[in-house]
Design a protein around this motif. Structure first.
Motif, PDB file in Angstrom:
ATOM      1  N   PHE A 158       2.256  -3.113  -6.437  1.00 51.30           N
ATOM      2  CA  PHE A 158       1.761  -1.724  -7.144  1.00 51.30           C
ATOM      3  C   PHE A 158       1.538  -1.839  -8.381  1.00 51.30           C
ATOM      4  O   PHE A 158       2.232  -2.583  -9.091  1.00 51.30           O
ATOM      5  N   VAL A 191       0.649  -1.018  -0.191  1.00 50.74           N
ATOM      6  CA  VAL A 191       0.044   0.083  -0.016  1.00 50.74           C
ATOM      7  C   VAL A 191       0.770   1.334  -0.155  1.00 50.74           C
ATOM      8  O   VAL A 191       2.057   1.370   0.480  1.00 50.74           O
ATOM      9  N   VAL A 230      -2.771   1.109  -5.784  1.00 47.97           N
ATOM     10  CA  VAL A 230      -2.899  -0.172  -5.030  1.00 47.97           C
ATOM     11  C   VAL A 230      -4.026  -0.914  -5.488  1.00 47.97           C
ATOM     12  O   VAL A 230      -5.188  -0.402  -5.917  1.00 47.97           O
TER      13      VAL A 230
END
Length: 352
Positions: A121, A26, A127
């Protein structure tokens, strides 16, 4: 000697429990570091954030990396959600009321206790856009959401009522056919929940389609074959019976007495269904707690029960006539076997 080693290897493999591993990244600069894993048992609650569905949480490191692992999930495919948000933990209950959370990012996917799943990613540190999984069905919901985005674009080209009606009929069939092509009943359920939503413009087409299309009975058969004991199958079976009952009776009479009886029937079905789901959920939670306790030794279960009563290590030692160090050893063993880090985590497994 070689034969003995092969036999030993096979034996070890046979007793080893499967483990899931869900990991990813994240953006630590945008999102809170807490990442949540939820089990979605009600396909009407796939979209949104519901605290009662959360089964685990973890903290992403400084690079944004997080990981969930363990062996407590179902062996069969189920619907799961990983999400992050920008709500502080003490405000989540109010901000997530009725599943609403405007500042959240979630990924819905299909998985089971044997799966490895990675969420790297994507472009520009986005995300939950890309899934790499050992389960070929994992990204079914991502594909469906992508198709729904295409649908929204088609609606936006022309905003006339005529265009909307034409698109409704076209996309109703397109979504239904796409669900069948995925060869996964849980993915078809996701589409069914969208098409049959009473607040949707597509609901009228669903009612019309239900009276003449065998698709819905075919989906029920698929669910019974693939997931005979799941809450999804039971929920769908009840909903389908209720909707068919509504359509069949509406064709017979339009009298006020009919609507009164229909209302009573729907309320009765709803009450029975809710009671059934509550009992099923309680039973599932009870079985889940028992499975967790079965991992522990007899002495560790006794220590766990006292821990859950908020007893201190000293209190437990005095109650069981043990030393404090022995109690600490039991406590650490309990944490390892339950895959938790603290007393609060342990309590959340049994009291959530």
């Amino acid at each position: 000697m070689r034969i003995s080693l092969v036999i030993l290897f096979l034996f070890v493999c046979s007793v080893c429990k499967a483990q899931y591993s869900f990991s990813g990244y994240v953006d630590a600069e945008e999102w809170q570091s807490t990442v949540y894993l939820s089990l979605v048992e009600d396909y009407r609650k796939i979209d949104g954030v519901y605290s009662e569905q959360i089964i685990a949480k973890t903290i992403a490191d400084a690079d944004g990396y997080f990981k969930f692992t363990g062996n407590m999930l179902d062996e069969a495919n189920r619907i799961y959600r990983i999400h992050v948000d920008k709500c502080s933990e003490n405000l989540q209950d109010s901000n997530h009321f009725n599943g609403h959370c405007s500042d959240s990012k979630a990924l819905i996917f299909i998985a089971n206790n044997n799966d490895n799943l990675e969420l790297p990613f994507s472009f520009d540190n986005e995300v939950f856009c890309n899934i790499i999984s050992t389960n070929p069905k994992a990204n079914a919901f991502v594909k469906i959401d992508s198709l729904k985005q295409d649908m929204k674009f088609a609606y936006g080209e022309f905003r006339s009522e005529t265009n909307r009606k034409l698109n409704n009929r076209k996309w109703f069939k397109t979504l239904q056919d796409f669900g069948k092509s995925l060869n996964e009943p849980l993915a078809e359920l996701y589409i069914y929940a969208y098409l049959s939503d009473r607040t949707s413009d597509l609901h009228n087409y669903y009612v019309e389609d239900l009276s003449k299309n065998n698709y819905y009975d075919d989906l029920k058969t698929k669910l019974l074959l693939a997931y005979p004991e799941s809450t999804y199958t039971k929920q769908y079976t009840n909903e389908l019976a209720s909707d068919k009952f509504m359509i069949s009776t509406s064709d017979k009479t339009n009298s006020s007495m009919y609507w009164r009886y229909l209302l009573y029937a729907i309320l009765g079905l709803s009450l029975v269904g809710n009671i059934y789901f509550i009992l099923q959920k309680r039973n599932a939670k009870k079985q889940s707690k028992q499975r967790l306790k079965d991992k522990l030794s007899k002495q560790e279960r006794v220590v766990l029960d006292l821990l859950l009563q908020d007893k201190t290590n000293k209190d437990i030692a005095e109650t069981l006539f043990l030393s404090v160090s022995t109690v600490k050893t039991h406590t650490n063993n309990i944490y390892k076997k339950l895959n938790v880090q603290s007393r609060e985590d342990a309590k959340s497994l049994f009291f959530s």
